[in-house]
Design an enzyme around this catalytic site. Sequence first.
Site, short mmCIF file in Angstrom:
data_model
loop_
_atom_site.label_atom_id
_atom_site.label_comp_id
_atom_site.label_asym_id
_atom_site.label_seq_id
_atom_site.Cartn_x
_atom_site.Cartn_y
_atom_site.Cartn_z
N ARG A 49 -51.78 -43.15 -23.72
CA ARG A 49 -53.10 -42.50 -23.64
C ARG A 49 -54.09 -43.40 -22.92
O ARG A 49 -54.91 -42.95 -22.13
CB ARG A 49 -53.61 -42.14 -25.05
CG ARG A 49 -55.06 -41.66 -25.04
CD ARG A 49 -55.53 -40.96 -26.31
NE ARG A 49 -54.86 -41.35 -27.53
CZ ARG A 49 -55.07 -42.49 -28.19
NH1 ARG A 49 -55.94 -43.37 -27.74
NH2 ARG A 49 -54.38 -42.75 -29.29
N TYR A 101 -69.71 -22.25 -13.14
CA TYR A 101 -68.37 -21.81 -13.52
C TYR A 101 -68.38 -21.24 -14.95
O TYR A 101 -68.95 -21.85 -15.85
CB TYR A 101 -67.42 -23.00 -13.42
CG TYR A 101 -66.02 -22.70 -13.87
CD1 TYR A 101 -65.19 -21.88 -13.12
CD2 TYR A 101 -65.52 -23.22 -15.05
CE1 TYR A 101 -63.91 -21.59 -13.53
CE2 TYR A 101 -64.23 -22.95 -15.47
CZ TYR A 101 -63.43 -22.13 -14.70
OH TYR A 101 -62.16 -21.85 -15.13
N LYS A 198 -57.33 -26.77 -8.39
CA LYS A 198 -57.64 -25.93 -7.23
C LYS A 198 -57.14 -26.60 -5.94
O LYS A 198 -55.96 -26.72 -5.75
CB LYS A 198 -59.13 -25.64 -7.21
CG LYS A 198 -59.71 -25.25 -8.59
CD LYS A 198 -59.22 -23.93 -9.12
CE LYS A 198 -59.55 -23.68 -10.58
NZ LYS A 198 -60.96 -23.80 -10.95
C1 LIG Z 1 -61.63 -23.95 -12.21
C2 LIG Z 1 -62.92 -24.66 -12.24
C3 LIG Z 1 -63.26 -25.48 -13.31
C4 LIG Z 1 -62.37 -25.63 -14.53
O1 LIG Z 1 -61.18 -26.26 -14.22
P1 LIG Z 1 -59.82 -26.02 -15.06
O2 LIG Z 1 -58.88 -26.92 -14.40
O3 LIG Z 1 -59.50 -24.56 -14.95
O4 LIG Z 1 -60.13 -26.39 -16.47
C5 LIG Z 1 -64.46 -26.14 -13.26
N1 LIG Z 1 -65.29 -26.02 -12.22
C6 LIG Z 1 -65.00 -25.21 -11.17
C7 LIG Z 1 -65.98 -25.10 -10.06
C8 LIG Z 1 -63.82 -24.50 -11.14
O5 LIG Z 1 -63.53 -23.70 -10.12
#
Ligand SMILES: *Cc1c(COP(=O)(O)O)cnc(C)c1O
Length: 396
Positions: A49, A101, A198
Amino acid sequence: MSTNNTSNTHIIHAIPVDPLTGSISVPIYQTATFVQDAPGVNKGYDYGRSGNPTRKALEELVASLEDGTHAYAFATGLAAIDAVVKLLSAGDEIIAVDDIYGGAYRLFTQVYEKFGIKVHYVDTSDLEAIVQHINDKTRFIWLESPTNPTLKVSDIAAIAGLIKDSGIQLVVDNTFATPIAQQPLNLGADIIIHSGTKYLSGHSDLVAGLVVVKEERLAERVKFIQNATGAILGPNDCWLLVRGIETLNLRFRHQSATALQVAKFLETHPEIEEVYYPGLSTHPNHEIAAQQQNGLFGGVLSFTLKNDSVELADKIVCSTRYFKLAESLGGVKSLICSPPQMTHKSIPREKRLQAGVKDSLIRISIGIEEAADLEQAIATGLNTGVLALQEAVAIA
Ligand SMILES: *Cc1c(COP(=O)(O)O)cnc(C)c1O
């Protein structure tokens, strides 16, 4: 503006060769603990961790891409956001971008409000609106730029200038721009957040989050929270994320070029009311976006329909070839979604409309397919959707 540390050359060579074996791929250290030479005497790692060499390779890579000094990897983007909120105490306040978001909005309102953290939602593309909400409890200005899904752009350097020496810190969720287009720390931000799920991953095959900073004391506090609350990214996903980042620059540039072409095509389509894409000269924040984002506007765009109905949006998102109906963005495969019914469902309709998220709004994430194929698919999808709705109405 981006510096050289986002070039393909830099990215590829910021990934270390394993000093032990020469392995050109970062080894996956799949281990919970590390054997010590004597109590407290170790090779830099003691427990999975607290630290892991595969995670370290990822964290150092992302820190260098953002021109920061330290990065910390978390299980998801929301876990990264959560860690940053945990830097605050009860009574503290945040001024956040109004079309934030959906998951961040849910975290702020349904988890942190009851712990005494207050969030003001403000149109952060308007400096005056920010100033009006600053008080002696303000700790963070929280931006996403561009935002999701209306791609609103805030002037990061101007906002950083506004709060300089005030003790207020600027947090920028850089998921949509990526360091390829924009490096917020160099524009005066203090903390960067990424959903690594993403563009950084780029293949829709993992969820991950990162926090990046450039200041030693802040780094220590984030590191403390990462270890104390434990939402770290496991070694397999760290490895996969490093692998994804190797092609980030190539992918993001290609996706940005295709998205601009698709946005221009959509602007001329008779069924479309409005196209939201910062690369279009008609976008209200185009100038600042062009300057701040290195001329790259990303692979995400959204549009509304002249017939502003959820039913029509439904038909279209289900009948557009190549675009998979799914949440998320930034991957090699194109995706389509209806934010009011999917990603932004946890935001009340009234608040959604205030932030410009109309019922018929459709968001697309451009993958690495050929632009002409995607354009054709959207044109056909729009026609098919309109016809399907007419048929449904005729039957009723
Ligand atoms: C998807 C997203 C998040 C959250 O991320 P996760 O990996 O789904 O927890 C936060 N901010 C933005 C701008 C996003 O597109």
